[in-house]
Design an enzyme around this catalytic site. Structure first.
Site, PDB file in Angstrom:
ATOM      1  N   THR A 129       0.864  -1.190   0.000  1.00 15.54           N
ATOM      2  CA  THR A 129       0.000   0.000   0.000  1.00 15.54           C
ATOM      3  C   THR A 129       0.902   1.242   0.000  1.00 15.54           C
ATOM      4  O   THR A 129       2.112   1.143   0.227  1.00 15.54           O
ATOM      5  CB  THR A 129      -0.902   0.055   1.265  1.00 15.54           C
ATOM      6  OG1 THR A 129      -0.076  -0.019   2.419  1.00 15.54           O
ATOM      7  CG2 THR A 129      -1.920  -1.081   1.311  1.00 15.54           C
TER       8      THR A 129
ATOM      9  N   ALA B 154       5.281   0.810   7.720  1.00 11.76           N
ATOM     10  CA  ALA B 154       4.602   1.664   8.698  1.00 11.76           C
ATOM     11  C   ALA B 154       3.753   0.716   9.526  1.00 11.76           C
ATOM     12  O   ALA B 154       2.880   0.033   9.000  1.00 11.76           O
ATOM     13  CB  ALA B 154       3.737   2.701   8.014  1.00 11.76           C
TER      14      ALA B 154
ATOM     15  N   TYR C 140       4.339  15.690  15.091  1.00  9.32           N
ATOM     16  CA  TYR C 140       5.109  14.852  14.170  1.00  9.32           C
ATOM     17  C   TYR C 140       6.616  14.947  14.425  1.00  9.32           C
ATOM     18  O   TYR C 140       7.189  14.117  15.127  1.00  9.32           O
ATOM     19  CB  TYR C 140       4.752  15.132  12.691  1.00  9.32           C
ATOM     20  CG  TYR C 140       5.179  13.960  11.857  1.00  9.32           C
ATOM     21  CD1 TYR C 140       4.282  12.954  11.507  1.00  9.32           C
ATOM     22  CD2 TYR C 140       6.523  13.783  11.513  1.00  9.32           C
ATOM     23  CE1 TYR C 140       4.706  11.829  10.828  1.00  9.32           C
ATOM     24  CE2 TYR C 140       6.955  12.659  10.837  1.00  9.32           C
ATOM     25  CZ  TYR C 140       6.035  11.690  10.498  1.00  9.32           C
ATOM     26  OH  TYR C 140       6.458  10.568   9.844  1.00  9.32           O
TER      27      TYR C 140
HETATM   28  P1  NAD Z   1       1.098   2.327   4.521  1.00 11.19           P
HETATM   29  O1  NAD Z   1       0.315   2.059   5.752  1.00 11.19           O
HETATM   30  O2  NAD Z   1       0.346   2.637   3.270  1.00 11.19           O
HETATM   31  O3  NAD Z   1       2.067   1.080   4.184  1.00 11.19           O
HETATM   32  C1  NAD Z   1       2.691   0.319   5.161  1.00 11.19           C
HETATM   33  C2  NAD Z   1       3.256  -0.959   4.563  1.00 11.19           C
HETATM   34  O4  NAD Z   1       3.955  -1.656   5.619  1.00 11.19           O
HETATM   35  C3  NAD Z   1       2.214  -1.936   4.034  1.00 11.19           C
HETATM   36  O5  NAD Z   1       2.719  -2.581   2.867  1.00 11.19           O
HETATM   37  C4  NAD Z   1       2.093  -2.978   5.155  1.00 11.19           C
HETATM   38  O6  NAD Z   1       1.670  -4.275   4.743  1.00 11.19           O
HETATM   39  C5  NAD Z   1       3.526  -3.010   5.622  1.00 11.19           C
HETATM   40  N1  NAD Z   1       3.699  -3.547   6.982  1.00 11.19           N
HETATM   41  C6  NAD Z   1       3.248  -3.037   8.156  1.00 11.19           C
HETATM   42  N2  NAD Z   1       3.646  -3.824   9.184  1.00 11.19           N
HETATM   43  C7  NAD Z   1       4.361  -4.851   8.641  1.00 11.19           C
HETATM   44  C8  NAD Z   1       5.039  -5.981   9.177  1.00 11.19           C
HETATM   45  N3  NAD Z   1       5.081  -6.217  10.475  1.00 11.19           N
HETATM   46  N4  NAD Z   1       5.633  -6.818   8.297  1.00 11.19           N
HETATM   47  C9  NAD Z   1       5.603  -6.605   6.953  1.00 11.19           C
HETATM   48  N5  NAD Z   1       4.994  -5.539   6.399  1.00 11.19           N
HETATM   49  C10 NAD Z   1       4.382  -4.674   7.232  1.00 11.19           C
HETATM   50  O7  NAD Z   1       2.119   3.492   4.900  1.00 11.19           O
HETATM   51  P2  NAD Z   1       2.831   4.677   4.099  1.00 11.19           P
HETATM   52  O8  NAD Z   1       2.179   5.954   4.491  1.00 11.19           O
HETATM   53  O9  NAD Z   1       3.041   4.346   2.670  1.00 11.19           O
HETATM   54  O10 NAD Z   1       4.235   4.686   4.858  1.00 11.19           O
HETATM   55  C11 NAD Z   1       5.409   4.104   4.350  1.00 11.19           C
HETATM   56  C12 NAD Z   1       6.608   4.910   4.807  1.00 11.19           C
HETATM   57  O11 NAD Z   1       6.516   6.229   4.238  1.00 11.19           O
HETATM   58  C13 NAD Z   1       6.677   5.109   6.327  1.00 11.19           C
HETATM   59  O12 NAD Z   1       8.032   5.093   6.725  1.00 11.19           O
HETATM   60  C14 NAD Z   1       6.111   6.504   6.508  1.00 11.19           C
HETATM   61  O13 NAD Z   1       6.537   7.124   7.702  1.00 11.19           O
HETATM   62  C15 NAD Z   1       6.679   7.188   5.277  1.00 11.19           C
HETATM   63  N6  NAD Z   1       6.029   8.455   4.908  1.00 11.19           N
HETATM   64  C16 NAD Z   1       4.679   8.535   4.799  1.00 11.19           C
HETATM   65  C17 NAD Z   1       4.094   9.763   4.498  1.00 11.19           C
HETATM   66  C18 NAD Z   1       2.591   9.914   4.399  1.00 11.19           C
HETATM   67  O14 NAD Z   1       2.110  11.051   4.464  1.00 11.19           O
HETATM   68  N7  NAD Z   1       1.845   8.860   4.228  1.00 11.19           N
HETATM   69  C19 NAD Z   1       4.906  10.896   4.252  1.00 11.19           C
HETATM   70  C20 NAD Z   1       6.293  10.761   4.315  1.00 11.19           C
HETATM   71  C21 NAD Z   1       6.850   9.525   4.654  1.00 11.19           C
END
Ligand code: NAD
Length: 398
Positions: free
Chosen positions: A51, A140, A235
């Site tokens: 995701t 995440a 944050y």
């Molecule tokens: P998301 O919730 O869409 O994706 C999380 C992913 O992690 C998924 O594929 C999920 O299956 C996987 N996951 C979670 N726990 C797991 C585990 N124990 N084992 C295996 N897989 C696991 O999150 P996102 O927003 O895309 O975040 C991804 C990264 O990007 C994070 O480090 C987040 O801090 C960073 N980020 C997000 C944003 C934002 O606004 N969404 C902005 C900047 C950085």
């Protein structure tokens, strides 16, 4: 069964298989419309691939670079009477599309924090790819069972030092209110760093390196966030920010280890976007709703797929300047942090309330994007039709 959205607070407990597939296809179509990127790594491991940013980080190398991708995630398969998770349906759709395009794509569903999944991934790389050229770390998670101590760490989203009161929005009901978040304890800070900091990223890279499955010159990237002072208390200066600082310092240690073969570890600071992870953070969804309004108005809005295409094409592709900041980070949040954007958001912030939420913010866009994460609201999908929640993962046949 007929699958409808069931939103509970900041999550949707149902997901639509055909809708998720359409959402993945939209992202593939975007990448194809932008065209190929030369020199992308041929074999890519994406940890957190189902995701949000991780899924986009799987789609772009595959469809702009013809890369073989190995994806790791923690998702739930559907059962006859129960929906699977969106990430399951996304990954099944991605694999089908990748295989259809003649690309290698295999997925491993399990706890990425565990030693067992790391070993499973290493075995899959040895069997199918030999080595990987790039590793994207995009986990995440709210919790981590530590593989060495057995302790279960839970992350919290709290300020550090003092309580913080700010506006927030109930995105489901469109209600703006004030929320007070109590300061985190030292244990909560340490637990959040254990879950979302850099230790597991380093464990992954150390395990891959020790097994000899990192190609010479291998690169790795993980994602971080900074954001404006409006959200700093919750944050960047909060528990999650402490974890991100830890992740960023892990990049430096990893670069020192990878440098002898020509590799490097980078953190990319990405834009705030609607994902399953970000919708759980207090205050941030209101900020995102205002941000979307302003950036869509200026024509600079991007989603995950646009961000990651720009990352790979304009920051990480061979021969391009990654435009690192003073702390050595890639800044994909450059458009978000522009003065004209932040100035406009800061002006709207004190004015926004339940009564004018629709006019001042893009709450409608937020809600639609949130539902699309679960496969709802996609054009061309018949949501009144029967849908089978059981969708197989093609690579599970391996
Ligand atoms: P998301 O919730 O869409 O994706 C999380 C992913 O992690 C998924 O594929 C999920 O299956 C996987 N996951 C979670 N726990 C797991 C585990 N124990 N084992 C295996 N897989 C696991 O999150 P996102 O927003 O895309 O975040 C991804 C990264 O990007 C994070 O480090 C987040 O801090 C960073 N980020 C997000 C944003 C934002 O606004 N969404 C902005 C900047 C950085």
């Amino acid at each position: 069964m007929i699958i409808k959205p069931k939103v509970r607070g900041f999550i949707c407990v149902t997901a639509h298989p055909q809708g998720c597939a359409a959402h993945v296809q939209q992202q593939i179509d975007y990448v194809r419309s932008k065209g190929a990127v030369k020199g992308l790594p041929g074999r890519v491991l994406v940890i957190g691939a189902s995701t949000g940013y991780g899924l986009a980080s799987r789609i772009v190398p595959a469809f702009a670079g013809g890369s073989a991708t190995l994806g790791v995630f923690f998702e739930r398969a559907g059962e006859a009477d129960r929906c699977g998770s969106a990430g399951w349906y996304n990954s099944a759709a991605f694999e089908r599309a990748a295989h259809g395009a003649g690309l290698y794509a295999r997925s491993i569903n399990g706890d990425a924090y565990s030693d067992a999944v790391k070993q499973e991934v290493i075995a899959a790389i040895k069997a199918d790819l030999g080595q990987v050229d790039a590793v994207v770390y995009s986990l995440a998670s709210p919790r981590r069972a530590h593989p060495k101590t057995g302790a279960v760490h839970k992350s919290t989203l709290k300020p550090i030092g003092a309580a913080f009161t700010a506006k927030t929005v109930d995105t489901d009901r469109g209600l703006v209110s004030e929320v007070t978040l109590e300061a985190a304890s030292e244990q909560e800070v340490a637990d959040t760093v254990a879950v979302m900091g850099g230790e597991d990223w380093e464990m992954w890279m150390d395990a891959l390196s020790a097994a000899g499955v990192l190609a010479p010159g291998a690169q790795t990237v993980a994602y971080s966030y900074i954001g404006p002072d409006l959200t700093w208390a919750i944050y960047r200066q909060g528990t999650i920010g402490r974890a991100k600082e830890d992740l960023e310092s892990a990049a430096q240690r990893l670069t020192a280890k990878l440098a002898p073969t020509g590799g490097r570890a980078l953190v990319s600071v990405n834009k705030a976007l609607v994902t399953q992870a970000s919708s759980a953070i207090p205050v941030v969804p209101l900020y995102i709703s205002l941000l979307y309004k302003v950036m869509k108005g200026l024509g600079t809005h991007e989603g995950c797929i646009e961000q990651i295409y720009r990352l790979l094409a304009e920051r990480l592709a061979p021969g391009v300047d990654p435009q690192l900041d003073g702390a050595g980070r890639v800044r994909l949040d450059d458009w978000e942090m522009r003065e004209e954007v932040q100035g406009a958001v800061a002006k709207l912030w004190p004015e926004v309330a339940t009564e004018n939420l629709g006019a001042l913010s893009d709450i409608k866009g937020y809600q639609e994007e949130f539902l699309r994460l679960f496969g709802f609201g996609l054009a061309g999908v018949d949501y009144e039709a029967e849908s089978d929640p059981v969708v197989s993962m093609p690579s599970a046949a391996h």
